[in-house]
Structures are given as structure tokens and as C-alpha cells.
Scaffold this motif. Structure first.
Motif, PDB file in Angstrom:
ATOM      1  N   PHE A   1      -6.895   3.979   0.335  1.00  0.00           N
ATOM      2  CA  PHE A   1      -6.848   4.958   1.418  1.00  0.00           C
ATOM      3  C   PHE A   1      -7.699   4.436   2.733  1.00  0.00           C
ATOM      4  N   THR A   2      -8.211   3.565   2.960  1.00  0.00           N
ATOM      5  CA  THR A   2      -8.916   2.864   3.803  1.00  0.00           C
ATOM      6  C   THR A   2      -7.656   2.169   4.680  1.00  0.00           C
ATOM      7  N   HIS A   3      -7.002   1.549   3.499  1.00  0.00           N
ATOM      8  CA  HIS A   3      -5.826   0.529   4.180  1.00  0.00           C
ATOM      9  C   HIS A   3      -4.648   1.214   4.467  1.00  0.00           C
ATOM     10  N   VAL A   4      -4.273   2.482   3.863  1.00  0.00           N
ATOM     11  CA  VAL A   4      -3.245   3.369   4.145  1.00  0.00           C
ATOM     12  C   VAL A   4      -3.421   3.948   5.391  1.00  0.00           C
TER      13      VAL A   4
ATOM     14  N   ILE B   1      -0.996   3.430   8.897  1.00  0.00           N
ATOM     15  CA  ILE B   1      -0.407   4.584   9.340  1.00  0.00           C
ATOM     16  C   ILE B   1      -0.602   4.730  10.900  1.00  0.00           C
ATOM     17  N   GLU B   2      -1.959   4.506  11.217  1.00  0.00           N
ATOM     18  CA  GLU B   2      -2.678   4.538  12.571  1.00  0.00           C
ATOM     19  C   GLU B   2      -1.805   3.566  13.254  1.00  0.00           C
ATOM     20  N   ARG B   3      -1.905   2.282  12.692  1.00  0.00           N
ATOM     21  CA  ARG B   3      -1.034   1.125  13.746  1.00  0.00           C
ATOM     22  C   ARG B   3       0.605   1.314  13.577  1.00  0.00           C
ATOM     23  N   GLU B   4       0.958   2.533  12.794  1.00  0.00           N
ATOM     24  CA  GLU B   4       2.316   2.579  12.502  1.00  0.00           C
ATOM     25  C   GLU B   4       2.924   1.240  12.226  1.00  0.00           C
ATOM     26  N   ALA B   5       2.400   0.679  11.106  1.00  0.00           N
ATOM     27  CA  ALA B   5       3.223  -0.401  10.635  1.00  0.00           C
ATOM     28  C   ALA B   5       4.609  -0.196  10.155  1.00  0.00           C
ATOM     29  N   GLU B   6       5.402  -1.334  10.025  1.00  0.00           N
ATOM     30  CA  GLU B   6       6.681  -1.320   9.801  1.00  0.00           C
ATOM     31  C   GLU B   6       7.254  -0.523   8.692  1.00  0.00           C
TER      32      GLU B   6
ATOM     33  N   ASP C   1       0.705  -1.103   0.016  1.00  0.00           N
ATOM     34  CA  ASP C   1       0.044   0.016   0.140  1.00  0.00           C
ATOM     35  C   ASP C   1       0.897   1.228  -0.025  1.00  0.00           C
ATOM     36  N   MET C   2       1.982   1.261   0.857  1.00  0.00           N
ATOM     37  CA  MET C   2       2.660   2.493   0.913  1.00  0.00           C
ATOM     38  C   MET C   2       3.461   2.919  -0.593  1.00  0.00           C
ATOM     39  N   ALA C   3       3.765   1.807  -1.141  1.00  0.00           N
ATOM     40  CA  ALA C   3       4.629   2.000  -2.427  1.00  0.00           C
ATOM     41  C   ALA C   3       3.377   2.600  -3.321  1.00  0.00           C
TER      42      ALA C   3
ATOM     43  N   ILE D   1       7.431  10.339   5.855  1.00  0.00           N
ATOM     44  CA  ILE D   1       6.776  11.121   4.919  1.00  0.00           C
ATOM     45  C   ILE D   1       5.114  10.700   4.425  1.00  0.00           C
ATOM     46  N   ASN D   2       4.831   9.322   4.937  1.00  0.00           N
ATOM     47  CA  ASN D   2       3.734   8.700   4.142  1.00  0.00           C
ATOM     48  C   ASN D   2       2.564   9.555   4.510  1.00  0.00           C
ATOM     49  N   SER D   3       2.390  10.124   5.790  1.00  0.00           N
ATOM     50  CA  SER D   3       1.144  10.634   6.324  1.00  0.00           C
ATOM     51  C   SER D   3       0.933  12.076   5.389  1.00  0.00           C
ATOM     52  N   ARG D   4       1.917  12.704   5.308  1.00  0.00           N
ATOM     53  CA  ARG D   4       2.022  14.051   4.297  1.00  0.00           C
ATOM     54  C   ARG D   4       1.441  13.483   2.926  1.00  0.00           C
TER      55      ARG D   4
END
Lengths: 112, 740
Positions: free
Chosen positions: B385-388, B392-397, B240-242, B402-405
Motif C-alpha cells: 500500500f505504501t508503494h501503490v 498514484i501520487e506521482r501519477e505513474a503511467e 503493484d497496480m495489478a 479506477i485505481n485510487s478508488r
């Protein structure tokens, strides 16, 4: 006869000329006779506003009035720069009390 | 060390260079007899692995960039890796050995294209190599996008396809790794651009955003992204982050309005823009011609300005003969001294995240990106976006700072895109009226994934965090996101579907229920100091949208309740507090309360909302200063932004009756200059009329006030103190005992 007496008489005295201090726009200058007191004095006679229908020429008159006053007070600074410096000075304790006084003066004048 | 000119500087250890070069040579080359055919060396796979090992064990481990630099100089990417990949593609991809080689090439491409940024802890070596590597990466990108007409991006997808086909539960870590490699390569491609600090080589057009988008569309990268985004919850949860990063770098800075125009509109818009520019230029010329000397340069005019006390000033030049204004302007301009400027804040170091710079797309790229965006909104928006957000909320590894911005910016961009798409659809429907069937009203379910309570909580928390830690770039993205959410909700409340209206009502209630939200918006506007134009634009837009929506909403719902949290002193003062809590606290009491913050507890309490009181909070010197700073850019602002500033000042002067806040010489000076010039607003624009009227009214009030209260002459120089401002406006003291 002992040159190492430690008096330092033989050492050359260095004369460093002090720089002329740069004129500053500070509280003292702003509150001097040429500063705000003069602004208050001359506003009545110099600033003639025409009112409704002449808005922009009135604005020009106001701006010119301030510009010439500022040029007399502190010729070094451009108009916009000078305004910014004065605005900043307005936050100081001394000026705040002075400003309050001026307003109070007017209030008492009104009530008379 | 200092080396005299002409002597060769060894930037890289010669031995390292020799090793790396020998590996690159052993990898293979173009055969002499068959010059257009790349022939692999005998031990090509081992060579590739060795190179990778060098990158890892030398560059990474001792924190240098020497090997990467050598590989750039040896032209590994364009000379070897790309030919090998294209060979593999044309030879049918069935050979197992060749497939492994192709994968090894991909494994090298990713670290070599990894964005080389300037960051805080750089060594001497980094400083030495980074500019070269940035330049080399642009070459790599050009090669990847346009290598001899072959589809290298498609080839890269092909490498990862087997791993994609495996269901997630059966995927090995190796499979996940391959997927990651593929996505990171695409991300790197979308990031790399000609660095503005380095001299361009003349063909930056070949690596521009437009070319990237076109290549992504032609070689099915977009299709791949869509597939992965819409299945992000099921099959591709690690990616998801990529995916978010790729989307972010594709859309940042793209103007949504222009994206959704059809060709006719766009050409019309372009002609308009051109016309605007031309008229701007001609007005500049006219402005100059007005004041230009009518005789030659040595004509030597000089005038006196008579002043008080028999003083004179002299000004030279014929232009000053015309009127008093130009004379005084010239007097001012001829001064040499400038007030020393406070030093600018240190520039943001990361160059890859700026989204305030606009990007222009070619018409094909616009078409391609638009169809991608539409399909993404239809299928991928909610799942991704739900997944992302959850990750982010559970601070996955895998989440980085920068991801939240990026999340907030991308969400705001796509929300705007959805809104613009709707108006565009309406427009095309009206164009083809009679021919098409009645249009069915669409629900907003497509973007519902970011309109839920969880997102609001997340957004609120992020904004508060950013505010507390002064992360202005983050705040900028979050404010844009919040603004877009508000605008979307507003659109929703106008929807013909009853369900949508109901949901919108609910959301608005939730947004406006918390007083902390109101206070935060206020704090953001007041908190502008030197955060740059992007922040200024975002915070003024947010406050504009927020105020207007809140105004309307509180009018429609007169009984709007809000939850306010007040600080209340503990222990002894607690009883006293219980009696005074309902009343308005005066500012001094508030201040002393702030000091005793340690022994304060928060009391949550519901009370009815009073819009008048809330909007009065916006009418303070701090917020006026922010909007004043914004208006100073009036020459660069578009009409929508000018309108925003206009509405605000209008609110100050006439709705809140606090025109005293605007009575400051510098503000009046700016207003006068905007209307009367030199260098004012364009009089042919409709916005000009509105501004002229506003400024006229403000000056009229000013003149009247000066007559009423001569003390204003001195106060005109300063920002007003709260206590005196009220007197100046109304002519009497504020009543301290106001009851609610």
C-alpha cells in the motif's frame, strides 16, 4: 372566384378540445381558506391532546388530524406524497413570509 | 438494418469468420485414434501468433469485437488453448518449442478474458457482441478453474516463473511483459462473474467467488500474490497496480466479521440469521392476520367516516371496523395517484467496481481467504500500500482512474480485517485461558503504512477532489477508508503499549487539528441528495464515528487547538476584519462574504476548539434530512445502523436541544410507523426498546411544544427557517450579540 385568395375560408377548422386542467397543490391552494388558515382555525377545537403517558395515541391524533385536513385540501394525493409537496412549497418566498407572519402574530399575542 | 424474422443475420463479416475458423482448425485437434489426446497442428505456433495478430489488427484497430466473437463461437479457449496448456504441464515443461507455445496461449487468454464492460462510447458492434462475450467469458473462467482436474493456474504461474526468478535490474521488457500477462489473467479471473443482466446457465456456482478463492488457494496463486506483495518495493515495482486490482476484486463485498468467526460462531450466526428471517416472516404473517378479514371476501362491509361540515367518506372492508388508524390508513391506500418521482440518476456504468453488494462465501473459501488475509496483513500490507500510494501520487503511467478508488476501498477493508482479527485473537485467548501463556500485546506496526501523514494528506486531497467533482463512488470508498482509519486509531489509543498510545495521540491531534477536515465531514453529510444507499451508509457512519471520537478527544484535551482558515476581505475591510475575526459571524454576513469570493484571501489562524459549537453545525435541517433518508430504510438496517441513527436523533433532540428540527409531520409519521406499525421494527429486538423510548420522548416534547406555541401547528408542515427555529425551541429571539 379566386380560391387562392389566401383567406383560408375553405379550409376546415380544426377544433381541439382543451384538456381539463389538473388540480394542483400550489401556493394558492395552500393559502386558500381551506388550506393553512383552516388548519389554524380548527386546530384548537379539533386537536385534543392528552399529554404525558399518552404519547403514541397523541401522535396518532396529530397524524390523523393532518391526514384528514390534507384529504380535504387535495384529495388526489396520498398522505406522504402530499406532505412532501407541501414541504417543498414551504421553501418559496411567499410562504416563507407568510410563515414568519404567523409566528410574529403569535409573538404579539403572547406579549399582550 | 432491419431483417425479417427467420432470415439469418450476419453479425460478423463472413470472410473474417472464415479466416478465423480456418486458423482455429489449423491449430490442432483431438486425434481420431487417440481421442483423449490433443495433437498440435504442424504450424501451431504460427497459428497462435496469427490469431493474436487478428485480434490486434482487426478488433483493436478498427474498434470491433468480431474476432473475439468468432473465437468464442469456435470454442478456441476450452477446445484448444486449455488442452495445449495442460499437455505442456504434464509433459514436463522442458521442451523449448512447447514453452513458447504455452506462452503464446497465455498471450491469447489475457485479451479474451479481458472484462467486457458497458461503457460510454460503444459502437453498434460492441452492443451486439458484449452480451455474448460476457457469457463466453464465464465459460472460459469455468474451464480455467476446472479443466479436467489439471492445475491450469499453476501452469500459468509456471510460464512466468523464469521471468520472476530474474532480479529486477536484469529483467528485460519481455520478462516484465510476461509477469504482467500472468497477473492480468488472474485479475480477469477474479473479475469475471455471471452477469446479472443475462440469463444464468444454471451452474453459476462453478464460477462464484468461493470457487475462485479455493482455486487460488489450492494452486498457489495466493502464495504467489503474497510473495509479490511483500517484495513489491524491491523486485516487483511495476506490478503493484495489478496486485491491487486482484486484491480488490477478491475482497470486495466480503463481510469481515463473518470471515473471522470460527465455525461454531459462524453456525451460531447463521442460525441466528435464520431465526431472524423466520421471525420476520412470522411477524409479517401475524401482521396480516391481525387485519385479515374474518369472513369471506364478499361479505361487503362499508362504513362512513363522519367529517367536518357534515361531510362523509366511505370506506369498505371489515378490517376498517377495528379502529380509526386502520380506517384512515385504508382511506389513504385506496388513492390511485402517485406523486411523480424525480428521475433516478444514471446508473453507474462500470459493473466491476461496485463494492456495496455483499458476497457470500462457502466455509472452505472462508477458511482459505482468512489465512490469506492474515498472511497478507503480516507481510504484504505495508509494502504494497505504501508503494501503490506513491505510484498514484506521482501519477505513474500504469495508474488508471479506477485505481485510487480501489486503493481506498481495499485499505479500508484490510484495516477492518486487522481490527476484527485482534478482537478474534483476544476472544480465542480468553477461550483457552489457563492453557496458553500470557498473550503479548501486539503493536499496530503491521498497518502503520497507511497511518502516516502522507496518507492523510493523500486521502484529504482525494476527498476534496471527489467532493468538488461529484465523484460519488470515489467519495464512498474514501469515506469508508477514513472511518476505518479513525476506528483503528481509536483501538490504538486503547492499546496497552505506551508507544501505541503516544502514536495514536499524535495521529488524532493531526486529524483533528485541521478545521478543513471538520468542514469536509460536515459537507459530506449535508451533501446527500440521491447518491444511493451506499453513500448514505458511508456518510452517516463517518459522521457518527467522527463526532463521537472528536467529542471524547476534545474532552480529554480541553486545550485542543485547531487551525481554521477564514475568508477575509482584502484591502479596506482588512482592518475591520482584524477586529471582528475573533467574534462569531452571523450567517448573513457569511453569505455576503461568499459572494465576494473572488477578492477574498484565506487567513490561517489558530484558535481553541469548541465542541459544542462544532456539533451544533451537525444539527441543521440538511443533516437531519440525510439521517431521515437513512432511517427510511429501517426495515433493512441492522442493529448497528439503527443505533447510529438513534444516537444522532438523540443528539439533536436532547444534547443540542434542537428537537424543533424533528417536528415535521413526515418525520413524526415515520417514527410512529417504526414503533406502532404496520410494518414497524421488530419488538423483540433490543434496539426496539431504545427507539421506542426515543420516539416517546420526542412526541412528549412535541405535544408540550404545541401547547406552548400554537404556531407550531403550521410550522409542523415545513422545514424550519433558522430564525424561527430558535424562537420555536426557546420562546425568545436569538441574542445576536454573542461573544465568544
Amino acid at each position: 372566384d379566386n380560391p387562392e385568395l389566401g383567406l383560408g375560408l375553405d379550409e376546415e377548422v380544426k377544433v381541439t378540445k382543451k384538456r381539463q386542467p389538473i388540480a394542483k397543490l400550489d401556493e394558492g391552494r395552500l393559502l386558500s381558506q381551506n388550506g393553512i388558515p383552516r388548519l389554524r382555525r380548527t386546530a384548537k377545537s379539533k386537536l385534543k391532546l392528552k399529554g404525558k403517558g399518552h404519547e403514541f395515541s397523541d401522535a396518532a391524533r396529530i397524524l390523523n388530524f393532518y391526514q384528514l385536513w390534507l384529504d380535504d385540501l387535495f384529495p388526489r394525493a396520498k398522505f406522504a406524497d402530499g406532505l412532501a409537496m407541501i414541504e417543498k412549497l414551504g421553501h418559496s418566498k411567499r410562504l416563507q413570509t407568510m410563515r414568519r407572519e404567523w409566528i410574529d402574530e403569535e409573538k404579539t399575542n403572547f406579549s399582550k | 438494418d432491419v431483417v425479417s424474422f427467420g432470415q439469418e443475420v450476419q453479425v460478423v463479416d463472413p470472410e473474417v469468420r472464415a479466416h478465423v475458423y480456418s486458423l482455429v482448425t489449423a491449430l490442432g485437434g483431438f486425434n481420431g485414434e487417440n481421442a483423449d489426446c490433443y495433437v498440435l497442428g504442424d504450424d501451431a505456433l504460427a497459428c497462435l501468433r496469427d490469431i493474436k495478430r487478428w485480434l490486434k489488427l482487426y478488433d483493436e484497430k478498427i474498434n470491433r469485437m468480431d474476432v473475439a466473437r468468432c473465437l468464442g463461437e469456435a470454442n478456441l479457449v476450452n477446445g484448444d488453448l486449455l488442452p495445449i496448456l495442460s499437455n505442456w504441464w504434464t509433459s514436463g515443461q522442458n521442451n523449448k518449442h512447447m514453452s513458447r507455445i504455452a506462452l503464446a496461449c497465455l498471450e491469447l487468454l489475457v485479451p479474451l478474458t479481458w472484462p467486457a464492460e458497458f461503457h460510454k462510447d460503444m459502437t453498434v458492434n460492441h452492443h451486439r457482441h458484449t452480451p455474448y462475450i460476457q457469457q463466453a467469458q464465464v465459460r472460459y473462467k469455468r474451464g480455467l478453474l476446472s479443466y479436467g482436474g489439471s492445475n491450469l493456474l499453476r501452469t500459468v504461474i509456471r510460464i512466468a516463473l523464469p521471468s520472476m526468478a530474474v532480479p529486477r535490474s536484469e529483467r528485460t521488457t519481455r520478462d516484465e511483459g510476461i509477469l504482467k500477462l500472468m497477473l492480468y489473467l488472474f485479475r480477469n479471473i477474479s473479475i469475471i462473474s455471471q452477469s446479472a443482466r443475462l440469463a444464468a446457465e444454471g451452474d453459476e456456482e462453478e464460477t462464484s467467488r468461493s470457487v475462485t478463492i479455493n482455486a487460488f488457494a489450492e494452486q498457489d496463486v495466493f502464495a504467489l500474490l503474497l510473495t509479490m506483495c511483500s517484495n513489491v518495493g524491491d523486485d516487483f515495482s511495476q506490478q503493484d497496480m495489478a496486485l491491487l486490482e486482484i486484491l480488490f476484486h477478491l475482497v470486495k463485498g466480503v463481510n469481515v466479521e463473518k470471515l473471522f468467526m470460527d465455525d461454531v460462531q459462524r453456525t451460531a450466526k447463521r442460525t441466528d440469521e435464520l431465526k431472524d428471517l423466520l421471525s420476520k416472516e412470522s411477524s409479517l404473517k401475524r401482521e396480516y392476520a391481525k387485519n385479515a378479514p374474518t369472513r369471506h371476501g364478499r361479505f361487503g362491509t362499508m362504513i362512513w367516516v363522519k367529517r367536518d361540515d357534515a361531510k362523509m367518506s366511505t370506506v369498505s372492508g371489515q378490517d376498517v371496523l377495528k379502529d380509526e388508524q386502520t380506517t384512515l390508513l385504508k382511506m389513504d391506500q385506496s388513492k390511485k395517484w402517485n406523486k411523480p418521482q424525480p428521475r433516478r440518476r444514471q446508473e453507474e456504468l462500470s459493473t466491476n467496481n461496485s463494492f456495496d453488494t455483499p458476497t457470500h462465501l462457502s466455509s472452505t473459501a472462508t477458511k482459505n481467504l482468512r489465512s490469506f488475509v492474515e498472511e497478507f496483513l503480516d507481510s504484504g500490507f505495508n509494502p504494497l500500500f505504501t508503494h501503490v500510494r506513491k505510484a498514484i501520487e506521482r501519477e505513474a503511467e500504469r495508474v488508471t482512474d479506477i485505481n485510487s478508488r480501489q486503493f481506498f476501498y481495499t485499505v479500508s477493508w484490510f484495516l477492518e480485517a486487522e481490527r476484527v482479527r485482534r478482537t478474534y485473537q483476544k476472544y480465542t485467548h480468553e477461550q483457552s485461558k489457563g492453557k496458553a501463556k500470557e498473550m503479548e500485546p501486539d503493536s499496530f506496526a503491521l498497518v502503520a503504512g497507511v497511518l502516516n501523514q502522507e496518507t492523510f494528506v493523500f486521502l484529504n486531497r482525494a476527498m476534496q477532489y471527489g467532493l468538488d467533482h461529484k465523484d460519488w463512488e470515489d467519495i464512498n470508498a474514501e469515506m469508508r477508508c477514513f472511518t476505518q482509519i479513525l476506528l483503528t486509531v481509536q483501538e490504538m489509543s486503547k492499546s496497552p503499549l505506551e508507544e501505541d498510545q503516544e502514536i495514536a495521540e499524535n495521529i488524532q491531534n493531526r486529524i483533528f487539528y485541521e478545521e478543513t477536515t471538520h468542514d469536509r465531514v460536515l459537507a459530506l453529510v449535508r451533501g446527500y441528495k440521491d447518491q444511493g444507499f451506499g453513500y448514505l451508509d458511508a456518510c452517516t457512519e463517518l459522521s457518527h464515528v467522527f463526532l463521537r471520537m472528536l467529542e471524547r478527544y476534545s474532552k480529554e484535551n480541553i486545550d485542543l487547538q485547531i487551525r481554521s482558515r477564514r475568508k477575509a476581505r482584502r484591502k479596506k475591510t482588512a482592518e475591520k476584519n482584524a477586529t471582528t475575526n475573533g467574534e462569531e459571524e452571523d450567517p448573513e454576513e457569511q453569505a455576503s462574504e461568499d459572494e465576494e469570493i473572488e477578492d477574498a484571501v484565506k487567513v490561517a489562524k489558530e484558535r481553541t476548539f469548541d465542541f459544542k459549537r462544532f456539533s451544533a453545525k451537525f444539527c441543521t435541517q440538511k443533516s437531519v434530512d440525510t439521517f431521515f433518508a437513512f432511517t427510511k430504510f429501517y426495515k433493512e438496517l441492522d442493529s448497528e445502523q439503527l443505533k447510529r441513527a438513534h444516537r444522532y436523533f438523540y443528539r439533536i433532540a436532547f444534547k443540542q436541544e434542537m428537537s424543533v428540527l424533528l417536528f415535521r409531520v413526515d418525520i413524526i409519521n415515520l417514527f410512529y410507523k417504526m414503533i406502532k406499525g404496520p410494518g414497524g421494527l421488530d419488538p423483540s429486538k433490543p434496539v426496539f426498546k431504545e427507539w421506542e423510548e426515543l420516539v416517546r420522548q420526542i412526541i412528549r416534547r412535541l405535544v408540550k411544544k404545541i401547547e406552548q406555541r400554537p404556531a407550531l401547528i403550521t410550522e409542523l408542515l415545513f422545514s424550519k427557517i433558522n430564525a424561527t427555529a430558535f424562537y420555536l425551541e426557546y420562546g425568545h429571539e436569538k441574542q445576536t450579540l454573542t461573544s465568544e
